[in-house]
Enzyme design. Sequence first.
Site, PDB file in Angstrom:
ATOM      1  N   GLY A   1       0.770  -1.233   0.000  1.00 33.24           N
ATOM      2  CA  GLY A   1       0.000   0.000   0.000  1.00 33.24           C
ATOM      3  C   GLY A   1       0.796   1.274   0.000  1.00 33.24           C
TER       4      GLY A   1
ATOM      5  N   GLU B   1       4.375  -6.537   1.164  1.00 28.26           N
ATOM      6  CA  GLU B   1       3.920  -6.874  -0.186  1.00 28.26           C
ATOM      7  C   GLU B   1       3.831  -5.623  -1.063  1.00 28.26           C
ATOM      8  OE1 GLU B   1       1.241 -10.676   1.354  1.00 28.26           O
ATOM      9  OE2 GLU B   1       0.289  -8.750   0.906  1.00 28.26           O
TER      10      GLU B   1
ATOM     11  N   GLY C   1       3.786  -3.412  -4.364  1.00 30.91           N
ATOM     12  CA  GLY C   1       3.443  -3.639  -5.767  1.00 30.91           C
ATOM     13  C   GLY C   1       3.601  -2.368  -6.554  1.00 30.91           C
ATOM     14  N   ARG C   2       2.741  -1.384  -6.231  1.00 26.79           N
ATOM     15  CA  ARG C   2       2.781  -0.083  -6.902  1.00 26.79           C
ATOM     16  C   ARG C   2       4.178   0.556  -6.796  1.00 26.79           C
ATOM     17  NH1 ARG C   2      -1.796   3.275  -7.293  1.00 26.79           N
ATOM     18  NH2 ARG C   2      -2.726   2.049  -5.606  1.00 26.79           N
TER      19      ARG C   2
ATOM     20  N   ARG D   1      -7.710   4.272 -13.914  1.00 23.52           N
ATOM     21  CA  ARG D   1      -7.581   4.888 -12.601  1.00 23.52           C
ATOM     22  C   ARG D   1      -8.201   6.294 -12.522  1.00 23.52           C
ATOM     23  NH1 ARG D   1      -3.271   6.320 -10.530  1.00 23.52           N
ATOM     24  NH2 ARG D   1      -3.850   5.922  -8.353  1.00 23.52           N
TER      25      ARG D   1
ATOM     26  N   TYR E   1     -10.868   6.524  -9.623  1.00 23.04           N
ATOM     27  CA  TYR E   1     -10.411   7.171  -8.399  1.00 23.04           C
ATOM     28  C   TYR E   1     -10.188   8.674  -8.527  1.00 23.04           C
ATOM     29  CZ  TYR E   1      -8.976   2.275  -7.757  1.00 23.04           C
ATOM     30  OH  TYR E   1      -8.945   0.911  -7.696  1.00 23.04           O
TER      31      TYR E   1
ATOM     32  N   CYS F   1     -16.523   5.783 -26.444  1.00 22.78           N
ATOM     33  CA  CYS F   1     -17.826   6.452 -26.537  1.00 22.78           C
ATOM     34  C   CYS F   1     -18.369   6.679 -25.132  1.00 22.78           C
ATOM     35  CB  CYS F   1     -18.788   5.612 -27.377  1.00 22.78           C
ATOM     36  SG  CYS F   1     -18.276   5.451 -29.085  1.00 22.78           S
ATOM     37  N   GLU F   2     -17.741   7.597 -24.413  1.00 22.37           N
ATOM     38  CA  GLU F   2     -18.039   7.817 -23.011  1.00 22.37           C
ATOM     39  C   GLU F   2     -17.501   9.193 -22.641  1.00 22.37           C
ATOM     40  OE1 GLU F   2     -19.706   6.246 -19.588  1.00 22.37           O
ATOM     41  OE2 GLU F   2     -19.092   4.822 -21.142  1.00 22.37           O
TER      42      GLU F   2
ATOM     43  N   TYR G   1      -1.382  -0.758 -12.287  1.00 22.23           N
ATOM     44  CA  TYR G   1      -2.846  -0.643 -12.403  1.00 22.23           C
ATOM     45  C   TYR G   1      -3.297   0.056 -13.682  1.00 22.23           C
ATOM     46  CZ  TYR G   1      -2.336  -2.057  -7.593  1.00 22.23           C
ATOM     47  OH  TYR G   1      -1.985  -2.750  -6.461  1.00 22.23           O
TER      48      TYR G   1
END
Length: 419
Positions: free
Chosen positions: A240, A277, A279-280, A317, A321, A348-349, A378
Amino acid sequence: MPLQLLPDHSTIAADGSLVIGGCRVDDLASEFGTPFFVYDEVHLRDRAREAVAAFGPGVAYASKAFLCTAMAALVHEEGMCIDVATGGEMRVALAAGVPADRLVMHGNNKSNLELEMALAEGVGRIVVDSFDEMDRIEALVAGGLPVPSVLLRITPGIEAHTHEFVKTGQDDSKFGFGLASGAARTALDRAHRSTAMHLVGIHVHIGSQVFVVDSFRKAVQTLAPLVNDLGLPEFSIGGGLGVAYVEGEESATITQWGAVMNQACRDAGITAQVSAEPGRSIAAAAAVTVYTVGTIKDLPGIRTYVSVDGGMSDNPRPVLYGSGYETFLPRAVAADRPREIRLVGKHCESGDVLVREGYVPDDLAVGDLLATPVTGAYGHSMGSNYNKVLRPPVVFVRDGDARLVVRRETYDDLLRLDV
């Protein structure tokens, strides 16, 4: 462009163009097409080694951040275990040649099939997340599968300072056994008595993209009595650790994080082997995503929309977020960026926004390469085929050499699963 956001082995050529790992980004675009992810391989290896130095050989790479066989092989070569959260992630790690005993199996709702795979392959650790999972493990062991070594995931009731969607340590969470409710004590007692599980430790994870290291320290202090009472040999503080995505943000290094965590455990009297752990913090800053500008729309008095050939399918992301990113032109990395734009994708958004407030040089033109840094975590792993857009390739660069580690999807790939 804040150069500190670029991969470690980035340089600027004499003509102002970006070079990563000894490879010119414009040459990579010509060879592989856009959009594509380019990763600084030595940056990845350096971060993996830093994690092992900070936490020891039990430290696990959180593969949900970014996973392919090349990445799994890389972190394994550098001495890390790998945290997998699904049967799919497990399959990729095993296909990369990672021994099963170097895997840590996570997940809040592991299926019978996933647990059966993990036990049959001999996964090193299973992080148990629920009483229902205990039932499933006991049934599988009763059916003849090996007894696994397990850690229990404990929810400590800590509110990490991060986005609501990536908080995991508070009492109201789908993850783990709650400490305040008494579920943690009940689960630990059951695991200790069970003949189908070898209880070796406690695991905690309070959230993702956490900048306030004190939040981790609070988790250690909260769980220390439990860890010390049981005398278990392992204690994982999870992952994290946050990373800087935009100008003005600062984050702790893995080394600094490890020092704080190890000291916090010593202060709390914890003698168990401490692991983590990340990751990012391994993958995010190692990569840049490179697009081609296809459309520029100036709306007088409103804003300028710049559309590129990717979007929320390669980086969800910002939509999920509200995450911020920087924008720059690889042909002019250090140039002034006075022109404000909104960087959008081709989907198309209306919500298909990559960078809500981006800045580029005044001479931005259709056909320019445009890049966003810190996209190594991510992006690829959370990507999709929305609008049947083809997912981009992944390129590792090192010492002037570029190797394709994930190819670009084709239209035939989109039809492969149809029956």
